[in-house]
Design a protein around this motif. Structure first.
Motif, PDB file in Angstrom:
ATOM      1  N   GLU A 235      14.726 -34.880   5.043  1.00 56.86           N
ATOM      2  CA  GLU A 235      14.188 -35.774   6.072  1.00 56.86           C
ATOM      3  C   GLU A 235      12.933 -35.152   6.676  1.00 56.86           C
ATOM      4  O   GLU A 235      11.900 -35.821   6.848  1.00 56.86           O
ATOM      5  CB  GLU A 235      15.256 -35.971   7.149  1.00 56.86           C
ATOM      6  CG  GLU A 235      14.908 -36.979   8.220  1.00 56.86           C
ATOM      7  CD  GLU A 235      16.052 -37.101   9.214  1.00 56.86           C
ATOM      8  OE1 GLU A 235      15.860 -36.683  10.375  1.00 56.86           O
ATOM      9  OE2 GLU A 235      17.130 -37.618   8.846  1.00 56.86           O
TER      10      GLU A 235
ATOM     11  N   SER B 184      11.455 -40.938   9.464  1.00 56.67           N
ATOM     12  CA  SER B 184      12.436 -41.224   8.422  1.00 56.67           C
ATOM     13  C   SER B 184      13.803 -40.701   8.859  1.00 56.67           C
ATOM     14  O   SER B 184      13.896 -39.742   9.618  1.00 56.67           O
ATOM     15  CB  SER B 184      12.052 -40.528   7.112  1.00 56.67           C
ATOM     16  OG  SER B 184      10.746 -40.902   6.698  1.00 56.67           O
ATOM     17  N   ARG B 185      14.861 -41.340   8.359  1.00 59.92           N
ATOM     18  CA  ARG B 185      16.230 -40.837   8.555  1.00 59.92           C
ATOM     19  C   ARG B 185      16.927 -40.814   7.212  1.00 59.92           C
ATOM     20  O   ARG B 185      16.747 -41.726   6.397  1.00 59.92           O
ATOM     21  CB  ARG B 185      17.033 -41.723   9.515  1.00 59.92           C
ATOM     22  CG  ARG B 185      16.645 -41.643  10.984  1.00 59.92           C
ATOM     23  CD  ARG B 185      16.676 -40.241  11.586  1.00 59.92           C
ATOM     24  NE  ARG B 185      17.846 -39.432  11.244  1.00 59.92           N
ATOM     25  CZ  ARG B 185      18.982 -39.419  11.935  1.00 59.92           C
ATOM     26  NH1 ARG B 185      19.136 -40.193  12.996  1.00 59.92           N
ATOM     27  NH2 ARG B 185      19.974 -38.632  11.561  1.00 59.92           N
ATOM     28  N   LEU B 186      17.732 -39.784   7.009  1.00 60.72           N
ATOM     29  CA  LEU B 186      18.406 -39.600   5.732  1.00 60.72           C
ATOM     30  C   LEU B 186      19.829 -39.134   5.994  1.00 60.72           C
ATOM     31  O   LEU B 186      20.058 -38.228   6.802  1.00 60.72           O
ATOM     32  CB  LEU B 186      17.640 -38.547   4.923  1.00 60.72           C
ATOM     33  CG  LEU B 186      17.881 -38.396   3.435  1.00 60.72           C
ATOM     34  CD1 LEU B 186      17.655 -39.698   2.685  1.00 60.72           C
ATOM     35  CD2 LEU B 186      16.947 -37.328   2.870  1.00 60.72           C
TER      36      LEU B 186
ATOM     37  N   PHE C  19      18.801 -43.975   3.164  1.00 60.95           N
ATOM     38  CA  PHE C  19      17.462 -43.609   3.634  1.00 60.95           C
ATOM     39  C   PHE C  19      16.879 -44.759   4.443  1.00 60.95           C
ATOM     40  O   PHE C  19      17.016 -45.923   4.068  1.00 60.95           O
ATOM     41  CB  PHE C  19      16.581 -43.324   2.410  1.00 60.95           C
ATOM     42  CG  PHE C  19      15.118 -43.133   2.721  1.00 60.95           C
ATOM     43  CD1 PHE C  19      14.681 -42.025   3.429  1.00 60.95           C
ATOM     44  CD2 PHE C  19      14.167 -44.051   2.275  1.00 60.95           C
ATOM     45  CE1 PHE C  19      13.331 -41.837   3.702  1.00 60.95           C
ATOM     46  CE2 PHE C  19      12.822 -43.867   2.534  1.00 60.95           C
ATOM     47  CZ  PHE C  19      12.402 -42.759   3.245  1.00 60.95           C
TER      48      PHE C  19
ATOM     49  N   GLN D  89      13.153 -45.758   6.724  1.00 61.68           N
ATOM     50  CA  GLN D  89      11.795 -45.330   7.068  1.00 61.68           C
ATOM     51  C   GLN D  89      11.104 -46.410   7.905  1.00 61.68           C
ATOM     52  O   GLN D  89      11.153 -47.594   7.578  1.00 61.68           O
ATOM     53  CB  GLN D  89      10.980 -45.046   5.816  1.00 61.68           C
ATOM     54  CG  GLN D  89       9.645 -44.359   6.109  1.00 61.68           C
ATOM     55  CD  GLN D  89       8.997 -43.829   4.841  1.00 61.68           C
ATOM     56  OE1 GLN D  89       8.656 -44.587   3.948  1.00 61.68           O
ATOM     57  NE2 GLN D  89       8.831 -42.511   4.751  1.00 61.68           N
TER      58      GLN D  89
END
Length: 293
Positions: free
Chosen positions: A143, A154-156, A169, A171
């Motif tokens: 991330e 972004s997040r993961l 994921f 974004q």
């Protein structure tokens, strides 16, 4: 449909995009015959899912390689993937790896690095990028990398078990705040409620429906066709023969004299190539014949 895929989606009213990666059979083939300890397998699986995510963005023929390398109990996680989402990878670790925080396992604070290499046929040499491992998990490390490289929040979320390796994921696109100033906050808060079992067991539509039900009702979500991912590690005898030609006949014959055969271990594909004295003799005889013609 294969149970190994990248499935992209778009919140149409919010300018937020995302993807779900689910590796089933591809991940199982990659582990076959390796005897990875659970801690090692989990980190490698999460890296595999993220590699498929990034590889799915290749718009032209090329090969993406990701390496997490450090001085911890797990010295190396390596994954590579081409534009057709043909994936392969391996881990190298101590014989016994006990559960511990991810930065400790990878030696992140002892000079550990994340390396990304992109090899394109049109480029003279591969593009390489080295960054420190920043984050308490594989998802957090990537991330941070994606935020730095793509300049978008972004997040993961990633997890892996013996049967599947998965990541979710999200974004934020440049126009997201104009569409809805609170949209990114709401969507990431909802995503952070995801449970490990949901990631591992639910298909993409069911997972999205469970996490983002209200957002889907309010503005809709477009889910794109899946991109299949396959484990791909074929034998490559030509490459190995070229390696032996490269060391020369004299050195090859010395190795045969010392060891009785030449053994070449292909770690990433978990395969062994063996050459006897007769094989080596035939190989160099063939090379001589080609030169004469």
């Amino acid at each position: 449909m294969s149970d190994s895929y990248v499935r992209r989606f778009l919140f149409e009213g919010l300018d937020i995009r995302g993807a779900i990666v689910h590796l089933g059979d591809a991940w199982q083939y990659m582990q076959a015959g390796r005897d990875y300890q659970p801690t090692v397998a989990q980190l490698l699986g999460e890296t595999a899912a993220v590699t498929a995510l990034i590889g799915g963005q290749l718009k032209q023929p090329g090969r993406l390689t990701l390496q997490l390398r450090g001085n911890g109990p797990i010295q190396l996680l390596v994954m590579d993937c081409n534009e057709q989402l043909q994936l392969r990878g391996m881990a190298r670790s101590n014989p016994v790896v006990l559960p511990a925080p991810v930065p400790e396992l990878l030696g992140a604070h002892q000079g550990g690095q994340l390396m990304l290499s992109l090899d394109l046929p049109t480029a003279r040499q591969p593009y390489q990028s080295f960054v420190p491992m920043v984050g308490e998990s594989i998802a957090a490390i990537f991330e941070h990398y994606l935020e730095q490289s793509e300049q978008q929040p972004s997040r993961l979320f990633a997890t892996a078990a013996s049967k599947a390796a998965v990541c979710l994921f999200l974004q934020k696109m440049p126009g997201a705040d104009e569409r809805d100033a609170d949209g990114w906050h709401r969507v990431t808060q909802l995503a952070s409620t995801v449970k490990t079992a949901e990631l591992l067991e639910l298909d993409a539509e069911t997972l999205l429906g469970r996490l983002f039900h209200e957002e889907i009702e309010a503005g809709g979500i477009r889910v794109y066709d899946p991109q299949p991912v396959v484990y791909h590690c074929p034998e490559d005898w030509d490459k190995v023969r070229d390696m032996i030609r490269g060391i020369g006949q004299a050195d090859a014959e010395t190795l045969i004299a010392e060891h009785g055969e030449i053994v070449i271990q292909d770690d990433i594909c978990n395969r062994v190539y063996r050459f006897t004295a007769e094989d080596v003799q035939a190989l160099f005889a063939e090379s001589q014949a080609e030169k004469l013609h």
